[in-house]
Motif scaffolding. Structure first.
Motif, PDB file in Angstrom:
ATOM      1  N   SER A 288      15.045  41.061  67.535  1.00 53.71           N
ATOM      2  CA  SER A 288      14.564  41.565  66.175  1.00 53.71           C
ATOM      3  C   SER A 288      13.380  42.705  66.520  1.00 53.71           C
ATOM      4  O   SER A 288      13.308  43.663  65.870  1.00 53.71           O
ATOM      5  CB  SER A 288      13.949  40.431  65.544  1.00 53.71           C
ATOM      6  OG  SER A 288      13.302  40.851  64.313  1.00 53.71           O
ATOM      7  N   ILE A 289      12.430  42.481  67.382  1.00 50.59           N
ATOM      8  CA  ILE A 289      11.454  43.152  67.852  1.00 50.59           C
ATOM      9  C   ILE A 289      11.883  44.556  68.312  1.00 50.59           C
ATOM     10  O   ILE A 289      11.470  45.618  67.881  1.00 50.59           O
ATOM     11  CB  ILE A 289      10.512  42.791  68.905  1.00 50.59           C
ATOM     12  CG1 ILE A 289       9.932  41.534  68.192  1.00 50.59           C
ATOM     13  CG2 ILE A 289       9.559  43.690  69.348  1.00 50.59           C
ATOM     14  CD1 ILE A 289       9.070  40.447  69.343  1.00 50.59           C
TER      15      ILE A 289
ATOM     16  N   ASP B 246      11.458  46.351  64.817  1.00 51.51           N
ATOM     17  CA  ASP B 246       9.933  46.525  65.437  1.00 51.51           C
ATOM     18  C   ASP B 246       9.047  45.298  64.668  1.00 51.51           C
ATOM     19  O   ASP B 246       7.926  45.708  64.426  1.00 51.51           O
ATOM     20  CB  ASP B 246       9.584  47.834  64.986  1.00 51.51           C
ATOM     21  CG  ASP B 246       8.346  48.313  65.542  1.00 51.51           C
ATOM     22  OD1 ASP B 246       8.105  48.052  66.900  1.00 51.51           O
ATOM     23  OD2 ASP B 246       7.474  49.136  65.176  1.00 51.51           O
ATOM     24  N   GLU B 247       9.733  44.161  64.655  1.00 57.03           N
ATOM     25  CA  GLU B 247       8.922  43.088  64.223  1.00 57.03           C
ATOM     26  C   GLU B 247       9.574  41.741  64.512  1.00 57.03           C
ATOM     27  O   GLU B 247      10.786  41.829  64.738  1.00 57.03           O
ATOM     28  CB  GLU B 247       8.783  43.241  62.611  1.00 57.03           C
ATOM     29  CG  GLU B 247      10.076  43.127  61.667  1.00 57.03           C
ATOM     30  CD  GLU B 247       9.671  42.988  60.410  1.00 57.03           C
ATOM     31  OE1 GLU B 247       9.242  41.925  59.909  1.00 57.03           O
ATOM     32  OE2 GLU B 247       9.711  44.054  59.731  1.00 57.03           O
TER      33      GLU B 247
ATOM     34  N   THR C  68      10.488  36.214  61.036  1.00 55.05           N
ATOM     35  CA  THR C  68       9.770  35.384  60.395  1.00 55.05           C
ATOM     36  C   THR C  68      10.039  34.007  59.658  1.00 55.05           C
ATOM     37  O   THR C  68       9.511  33.041  59.678  1.00 55.05           O
ATOM     38  CB  THR C  68       9.412  36.285  58.993  1.00 55.05           C
ATOM     39  OG1 THR C  68       8.566  37.554  59.342  1.00 55.05           O
ATOM     40  CG2 THR C  68       8.230  35.753  57.806  1.00 55.05           C
TER      41      THR C  68
ATOM     42  N   LYS D 240      17.226  43.376  57.130  1.00 56.32           N
ATOM     43  CA  LYS D 240      16.530  43.107  58.469  1.00 56.32           C
ATOM     44  C   LYS D 240      16.834  41.276  58.585  1.00 56.32           C
ATOM     45  O   LYS D 240      16.157  40.694  58.791  1.00 56.32           O
ATOM     46  CB  LYS D 240      14.973  42.841  58.203  1.00 56.32           C
ATOM     47  CG  LYS D 240      14.372  44.294  58.222  1.00 56.32           C
ATOM     48  CD  LYS D 240      12.823  44.331  58.166  1.00 56.32           C
ATOM     49  CE  LYS D 240      12.383  45.740  58.121  1.00 56.32           C
ATOM     50  NZ  LYS D 240      10.797  45.683  58.197  1.00 56.32           N
TER      51      LYS D 240
END
Length: 488
Positions: free
Chosen positions: A26-27, A31-32, A35, A105
């Motif tokens: 996911s990163i 780029d995060e 959640t 996402k």
């Protein structure tokens, strides 16, 4: 917010490894970090991961890899592969995907679960157009670690975390759009059965079905070749099945005094005689204007293609697209609405009414659905974008909403019947039996923890009622309302 859908697994090592590597992916992609992690458990996986004292400490391993356990949203769905079980599963995945607004996402992990479960999740992900699907390639991983399965460093996992084949590319690769043909075949089989039910003795079901399939293939061939001539042929072919349907109805209900006359008439004349009969037989609330315009439009698509002009323009593509989409609706309209009228078997449906419900309308052991949604959150954020230069205010609001939802979640779960179905951002979908006071208490928690923000709650005996109730609650002045409804 980046999200993950993953199956639970009584093998804690594999389960934790799949979440850790998905978070890293996911990163890499978004780029995060993740959640929300939606975990679909079987009873076995939930019991082992949370209640077995011999279970490896997978929660600690997640924390070591900067994945908070609070991010996990657990839901137990026993997949028996019955229609009801699959329906619950699909609705849950669809709910997650539909709440995934903006740029997608969402990652689907196919590492865990049985082969049928993986297959089902993969198919649902394809239908819902979820792009990112990954799984740990066990063979690759074993070649790299050369040891027993345990909690594995993310660097080793990443090289073995491979994307599942993108099934949406089948239509690009296959000459005739095989995936789309397969979808249409199911629709065609249903429409063919309805066609046959009009008159099983006279209906040429094989021509009707095969011609529709051939028409779809022609249309997709036109897409592939960008050939306007093929588009024209596809539209003409579709209209042949429509004419077969109209002819069957006219013959069945003897709308011409001489049965042989039907075969001498054009499609326009056939539709005209059906229109006249429907006007005589139908009730006053039937929308004749829509019926006429629908007929006219289908007839126009057919005639503007069959009665060829001198030029083949790019408009043919759009006519073909419309013909495919509208023809199936037209066939369904005639089999479901017009056929019963001609058969003088018009179904009478009692108009449905919406009525508000209160505590007195709900029995003590009744389980209802509840939807909670923060009020004006988007508007508040917009104002911050324009009026504030302090990014800490964004974090403060986000953290307070997360904390409020977490406290409400705990209040729901301590109830004997409380169960969380869906949780994301300032949204909660849950079920149980909660009185008005308890729902107001939840609103007070939200308002106190968020320093004045409000939320609305809607509830009902079905998900549809709950959705409409929440919409009604959010239309009340100043929102901050609780509304329950039933549809009769």
């Amino acid at each position: 917010m980046a999200k993950l859908i993953v199956y639970g697994n009584p093998n804690a090592f594999t389960f934790a490894n799949s979440i850790v590597v998905a978070n890293s992916k996911s990163i890499e992609i978004f780029d995060e970090p993740l959640t929300n992690i939606f975990v679909i458990h079987s009873q076995e996986s939930y019991e082992f991961l949370y209640r077995n004292p011999n279970c490896p400490n997978w929660i600690e391993h997640l924390a070591d890899n900067k994945v908070a356990h609070d991010a996990l949203i657990n839901r137990s769905i026993e997949l028996s592969f019955s229609d009801d079980s699959i329906k619950i599963f699909i609705e849950y995945i669809e709910m997650i995907a539909s709440n995934n607004t903006g740029e997608s996402k969402l990652i689907v992990d196919l590492t865990n679960g049985t082969s049928p479960q993986k297959n089902l999740l993969s198919v649902v992900a394809y239908i819902l157009d979820i792009k990112y699907k990954f799984a740990i390639d066990v063979i690759k991983l074993n070649q790299r670690i050369k040891g027993k399965l345990e909690f594995i460093p993310v660097a080793d996992l990443l090289t073995s975390y491979v994307p599942a084949p993108d099934t949406t590319r089948l239509d690009d690769i296959a000459y005739l759009g095989l995936a789309e043909v397969a979808r249409y075949k199911r629709i065609i089989e249903l429409q063919t059965q309805r066609f046959k039910n009009i008159d099983s003795n006279a209906a040429d079901e094989y021509f009707f079905r095969d011609n529709l399939i051939h028409s779809i293939q022609l249309k997709l061939q036109g897409d592939k070749k960008r050939d306007n001539t093929v588009y024209r042929i596809a539209v003409s072919s579709l209209s042949a099945s429509i004419e077969e349907l109209i002819t069957l109805m006219i013959s069945k209900y003897q709308l011409y005094s001489n049965p042989d006359d039907v075969y001498k008439k054009t499609l326009g004349k056939k539709i005209e005689v059906v229109e006249q009969k429907v006007k005589q037989e139908t009730s006053s609330d039937f929308d004749i204007t829509f019926f006429e315009k629908f007929n006219d439009f289908i007839l126009y698509l057919r005639n503007s293609t069959t009665h060829k002009g001198k030029l083949l323009t790019d408009i043919e593509k759009f006519k073909a697209d419309l013909s495919v989409k509208m023809s199936f609706l037209f066939i369904e309209f005639y089999t479901d609405i017009i056929h019963p009228i001609l058969a003088k078997n018009i179904p009478v449906q009692k108009p449905k009414q919406i009525r508000k419900i209160f505590d007195k309308d709900i029995s003590d052991n009744e389980i209802l659905y509840y939807g909670l949604d923060g009020d004006n959150t988007g508007e508040i954020l917009e104002n911050l974008f324009f009026d504030s230069s302090d990014e800490k205010l964004f974090s403060k609001i986000s953290d307070s909403i997360t904390q409020a939802i977490s406290q409400i979640r705990e209040k729901i779960l301590v109830s004997s019947n409380g169960e969380i179905i869906f949780q994301a951002g300032d949204d909660l979908l849950f079920k149980g039996n909660f009185c008005s006071k308890e729902l107001r208490d939840m609103q007070n928690i939200y308002q106190n923890v968020t320093s004045g923000l409000t939320c609305s709650i809607g509830y009902g005996r079905s998900l549809k009622e709950t959705f409409l109730a929440l919409k009604m609650a959010k239309t009340q002045p100043n929102k901050n309302s609780v509304v329950g409804i039933e549809i009769r």
